[in-house]
Write a protein that holds these residues in place. Sequence first.
Motif, PDB file in Angstrom:
ATOM      1  N   VAL A 146       0.830  -1.202   0.000  1.00 45.23           N
ATOM      2  CA  VAL A 146       0.000   0.000   0.000  1.00 45.23           C
ATOM      3  C   VAL A 146       0.870   1.259   0.000  1.00 45.23           C
ATOM      4  O   VAL A 146       1.716   1.441   0.886  1.00 45.23           O
ATOM      5  CB  VAL A 146      -0.936   0.026   1.226  1.00 45.23           C
ATOM      6  N   PHE A 147       0.669   2.098  -1.018  1.00 45.51           N
ATOM      7  CA  PHE A 147       1.306   3.415  -1.076  1.00 45.51           C
ATOM      8  C   PHE A 147       0.316   4.426  -0.492  1.00 45.51           C
ATOM      9  O   PHE A 147      -0.746   4.665  -1.076  1.00 45.51           O
ATOM     10  CB  PHE A 147       1.662   3.782  -2.515  1.00 45.51           C
ATOM     11  N   LYS A 148       0.658   5.012   0.639  1.00 43.10           N
ATOM     12  CA  LYS A 148      -0.259   5.898   1.351  1.00 43.10           C
ATOM     13  C   LYS A 148       0.074   7.360   1.064  1.00 43.10           C
ATOM     14  O   LYS A 148       1.237   7.732   0.954  1.00 43.10           O
ATOM     15  CB  LYS A 148      -0.175   5.635   2.855  1.00 43.10           C
ATOM     16  N   GLY A 149      -0.977   8.167   0.982  1.00 39.95           N
ATOM     17  CA  GLY A 149      -0.762   9.606   0.782  1.00 39.95           C
ATOM     18  C   GLY A 149      -0.196   9.950  -0.585  1.00 39.95           C
ATOM     19  O   GLY A 149       0.730  10.757  -0.706  1.00 39.95           O
ATOM     20  N   ILE A 150      -0.745   9.344  -1.630  1.00 38.01           N
ATOM     21  CA  ILE A 150      -0.310   9.661  -2.996  1.00 38.01           C
ATOM     22  C   ILE A 150      -0.622  11.134  -3.284  1.00 38.01           C
ATOM     23  O   ILE A 150      -1.726  11.614  -3.052  1.00 38.01           O
ATOM     24  CB  ILE A 150      -1.034   8.767  -4.017  1.00 38.01           C
ATOM     25  N   GLY A 197       8.930   6.735   2.705  1.00 40.98           N
ATOM     26  CA  GLY A 197       8.163   7.716   1.949  1.00 40.98           C
ATOM     27  C   GLY A 197       9.064   8.372   0.915  1.00 40.98           C
ATOM     28  O   GLY A 197      10.283   8.439   1.097  1.00 40.98           O
ATOM     29  N   VAL A 198       8.479   8.837  -0.164  1.00 39.05           N
ATOM     30  CA  VAL A 198       9.239   9.481  -1.232  1.00 39.05           C
ATOM     31  C   VAL A 198       8.547  10.771  -1.624  1.00 39.05           C
ATOM     32  O   VAL A 198       7.318  10.790  -1.806  1.00 39.05           O
ATOM     33  CB  VAL A 198       9.363   8.560  -2.471  1.00 39.05           C
ATOM     34  N   GLN A 199       9.322  11.842  -1.735  1.00 44.16           N
ATOM     35  CA  GLN A 199       8.775  13.112  -2.186  1.00 44.16           C
ATOM     36  C   GLN A 199       9.807  13.787  -3.088  1.00 44.16           C
ATOM     37  O   GLN A 199      10.943  14.003  -2.684  1.00 44.16           O
ATOM     38  CB  GLN A 199       8.447  14.022  -1.002  1.00 44.16           C
ATOM     39  N   MET A 200       9.398  14.091  -4.298  1.00 45.64           N
ATOM     40  CA  MET A 200      10.308  14.679  -5.287  1.00 45.64           C
ATOM     41  C   MET A 200       9.929  16.123  -5.578  1.00 45.64           C
ATOM     42  O   MET A 200       8.760  16.427  -5.816  1.00 45.64           O
ATOM     43  CB  MET A 200      10.283  13.863  -6.585  1.00 45.64           C
ATOM     44  N   ASN A 201      10.928  16.989  -5.575  1.00 47.45           N
ATOM     45  CA  ASN A 201      10.761  18.389  -5.949  1.00 47.45           C
ATOM     46  C   ASN A 201      11.920  18.784  -6.847  1.00 47.45           C
ATOM     47  O   ASN A 201      13.073  18.431  -6.578  1.00 47.45           O
ATOM     48  CB  ASN A 201      10.744  19.293  -4.708  1.00 47.45           C
ATOM     49  N   GLY A 202      11.632  19.513  -7.889  1.00 46.54           N
ATOM     50  CA  GLY A 202      12.711  19.965  -8.757  1.00 46.54           C
ATOM     51  C   GLY A 202      12.218  20.296 -10.143  1.00 46.54           C
ATOM     52  O   GLY A 202      11.024  20.229 -10.440  1.00 46.54           O
ATOM     53  N   GLY A 234       5.009  12.106  -5.028  1.00 44.77           N
ATOM     54  CA  GLY A 234       5.407  10.875  -4.359  1.00 44.77           C
ATOM     55  C   GLY A 234       4.326  10.358  -3.434  1.00 44.77           C
ATOM     56  O   GLY A 234       3.128  10.505  -3.708  1.00 44.77           O
ATOM     57  N   PHE A 235       4.734   9.768  -2.311  1.00 43.57           N
ATOM     58  CA  PHE A 235       3.796   9.217  -1.342  1.00 43.57           C
ATOM     59  C   PHE A 235       4.385   9.380   0.055  1.00 43.57           C
ATOM     60  O   PHE A 235       5.598   9.485   0.234  1.00 43.57           O
ATOM     61  CB  PHE A 235       3.495   7.742  -1.644  1.00 43.57           C
TER      62      PHE A 235
END
Length: 229
Positions: free
Chosen positions: A98-102, A204-209, A149-150
Amino acid sequence: MKKTIALLIITLMVSPVYALEALSDDALQNVEGQAGADLSLKLSINHKLENDKYVFDNGTGAVCADVQFCRLAVSVNNRFIDNNGQASSGDGYKLWLVFKGIQGTINIQKLGLDGMDLSYKDDGGADKIKAAMQLSFDATKPIEIRNFGFNALAFGQDKFLTTAGVEAGSTNASDYGYLQVTRYDTSNAPGSVYDHGRETGFMGVQMNGNLALQGKVMMFGCDASHPRC
């Protein structure tokens, strides 16, 4: 009015029928059209703009106020846990990844779309020209990636048995592994305040750029005369 409708029906009945004919490559090369198009595309999911910044849309009344609606869950075939807590490939409690918070926003500021002539040499070494569709990118207008990300990745396990490939199901949403909601205890030690109240998970993964691309991609119909076909 009735006369007008009758005349229209008669006109349609006696009008000649035209069939579409496929054009050869040589015929297509002689077709001239207008200039191409510059496209801009924006994909935004579970996001809202707040004080000139994109943030996760989980406030009161938002879709993600109920976190179950902002997930992506994957169930692989033949992955279960049996009554003894052992892995099973046939029967048991189904497992979910489960990927939460897409969430996230991807903004493609400029994508060029044009029709072009592609020149190449066939297997015999003769010059050939083929009509192609060209996609182009401009490095001065990068692809903007914001909070993509999620929040957490976790395993979920159904609370009802799936036997011999037949899923019994449940009327209780929390019985499904991908809909269960678990959070870190808000009473944990102060050193763990970052996780207080958040959904449980191990990554968790979050991408910015900004992704700057320069170049073009050409797509065309391929036949046996092209070296790569």
